[in-house]
Design an enzyme around this catalytic site. Structure first.
Site, mmCIF file in Angstrom:
data_model
loop_
_atom_site.group_PDB
_atom_site.id
_atom_site.type_symbol
_atom_site.label_atom_id
_atom_site.label_comp_id
_atom_site.label_asym_id
_atom_site.label_seq_id
_atom_site.Cartn_x
_atom_site.Cartn_y
_atom_site.Cartn_z
ATOM 1 C CE LYS A 193 21.739 -9.269 -17.011
ATOM 2 N NZ LYS A 193 21.847 -9.809 -15.641
ATOM 3 C CG ASP A 221 18.710 -11.388 -14.694
ATOM 4 O OD1 ASP A 221 18.132 -11.082 -13.636
ATOM 5 O OD2 ASP A 221 19.941 -11.557 -14.776
ATOM 6 C CD GLU A 247 19.117 -14.889 -13.609
ATOM 7 O OE1 GLU A 247 20.231 -14.575 -13.156
ATOM 8 O OE2 GLU A 247 18.958 -15.419 -14.733
ATOM 9 C CD GLU A 276 22.815 -12.890 -10.052
ATOM 10 O OE1 GLU A 276 23.597 -11.924 -10.097
ATOM 11 O OE2 GLU A 276 22.196 -13.305 -11.047
ATOM 12 C CG ASP A 299 27.838 -16.751 -7.352
ATOM 13 O OD1 ASP A 299 27.629 -16.040 -8.350
ATOM 14 O OD2 ASP A 299 28.872 -16.674 -6.670
ATOM 15 C CG HIS A 326 25.301 -15.863 -11.279
ATOM 16 N ND1 HIS A 326 26.302 -15.333 -10.481
ATOM 17 C CD2 HIS A 326 24.984 -14.891 -12.161
ATOM 18 C CE1 HIS A 326 26.562 -14.094 -10.853
ATOM 19 N NE2 HIS A 326 25.785 -13.794 -11.871
#
Length: 411
Positions: A193, A221, A247, A276, A299, A326
């Site tokens: 992240k 992400d 992402e 997602e 998703d 996701h």
């Protein structure tokens, strides 16, 4: 972006007069789940009284019934709370159908002939990108060696990547320990992240790249943190760590913004992944047409369940963009494993640059939790869509009467 999630779900149970039940859900982050539950209630009148056989004999028509009610479609159409509710209801219907057939959902799909699969998909609004005939041709061509791929999945499983090692708030020592443990367990693909602080991201990415080595895969992400120019600049500063993708670099609705980011990062060998929070098949169509993503992230609870995800899998194959779903959340791993198995066996026939997200939490609340072996999803064996929750978990966490909520109220 999502700094204080309270992982939750709107949970749907469909009862039948023969005693069989179907279970479905849609994932939420806490506040507002009651709004999704209200939307599920609003859709109930379109479902109660129907026969399962009548639904599956015209699944495309049933999907359109739920998504195109002349009054309720004003709340979407096919987006937002009403579409989350549609996903929960349809997930329960698919679970019911798979249970009635005595098969896990992935096997139900794999055993369908191509025309049956096509009959479940609403092609409205996407025929400029994928016609029904093109979709059928993709499925027919993938029949070759289909049995071999199914046997391969049963034996080896589908490749996964882990998001559990590198959340933003983890201290360095915890990151190092989690990476060490993951490497020992066979993990080779890691997601980090990013987006809160550039210098901290550089430090953390350097630490994790050193831990996992140059041969393993790193993804980053941002969870929608940046404007377009900021995304390009920020990710360029992380290019030395060789991320496979960035992402959700910007607003999930900004198709042209993603296209600009994709074009700018291509010379650095960094792709863009998103999906997602992509509302529906029409948005995915435009992302693909605009070359705005290099990895499609479906998703199971954002799109209109299996029906709409099938359309996206087929469009992604036509545009030759790999699907890397996701997962995580509440039950998302349990659900999406079925779709990615179907994608490999019956659509893409490829594992190149393909993997499915895995997050190691909350699986203990499900009657058929995912099974991971050597960093691969092993195909589920139990009948259904794997989203039935343990009754004890439902009762304990049910809002606001469950013991968990009562304890919070008494504090």
């Amino acid at each position: 972006m999502h700094t204080d999630p309270d992982y939750s779900a709107a949970y749907v149970v469909i009862d039948t007069d023969c005693g069989l039940k179907g279970f479905g859900l849609t994932f939420t982050l806490g506040k507002g789940t009651e709004i999704v539950v209200c939307a599920v209630g609003a859709l109930a009148g379109l479902v109660v009284g129907k026969s399962l056989q009548g639904i599956v004999n015209d699944f495309r028509g049933f999907y359109r019934l739920l998504t195109s009610d002349s009054q309720m479609r004003w709340l979407g159409p096919e987006k937002g709370v009403i579409h989350l509710a549609t996903a929960a209801v349809l997930n329960a219907v698919w679970d019911l159908w798979a249970r009635a057939e005595g098969k896990p959902l992935w096997k139900l799909l794999v055993d369908m002939n191509p025309k049956q699969v096509i009959s479940c998909i609403d092609f409205r609004y996407i025929t400029d990108a994928l016609t029904e005939e093109e979709a059928l041709d993709i499925l027919v061509k993938a029949q070759e060696d289909k049995q071999h791929r199914e046997e391969e999945m049963l034996k080896e499983g589908y490749p996964a990547y882990t998001t559990s090692c590198a959340w933003l708030n983890y201290p360095d020592q915890q990151l190092q320990q989690l990476c060490t443990d993951a490497l020992k367990s066979g993990w080779t693909k890691f997601k980090v992240k990013v987006g809160a602080d550039l210098q901290d991201d550089i430090r953390r990415c350097r630490l994790i790249r050193k831990m996992i080595g140059p041969e393993n895969t790193l993804m980053i992400d941002a969870n929608q943190r940046w404007d377009v120019a900021e995304a390009i600049s920020w990710v360029s500063s992380l290019a030395e760590f060789k991320p496979l993708w960035i992402e959700e670099p910007t607003s999930p609705d900004d198709i042209l913004g993603h296209a600009a980011i994709s074009k700018a990062l291509a010379p650095l060998g960094i792709g863009v992944a998103t999906g997602e929070q992509c509302h529906n098949r029409v948005m995915f169509k435009q992302f693909l047409q605009a070359s705005a993503l290099q990895f499609v992230q479906i998703d199971c609870c954002r799109l209109g369940s299996v029906n709409e995800n099938l359309a996206v899998l087929l469009m992604a194959h036509k545009f030759q963009v790999p699907v890397c779903p996701h997962a995580g959340g509440v039950g998302l791993c349990e659900l999406v494993q079925h779709l990615i198995l179907f994608d490999y066996i019956c659509v893409s026939a490829s594992l190149s640059n393909r993997m499915c997200e895995y997050v190691d939490h909350l699986h203990e609340h499900f009657t058929s939790p995912v099974v991971i072996h050597d960093a691969r999803y092993m195909p589920p064996k139990d009948a259904g869509y794997s989203c039935e929750m343990l009754e004890s978990s439902v009762q304990r966490h049910h809002y606001p009467e469950g013991d968990v909520w009562k304890q919070l109220k008494n504090k």
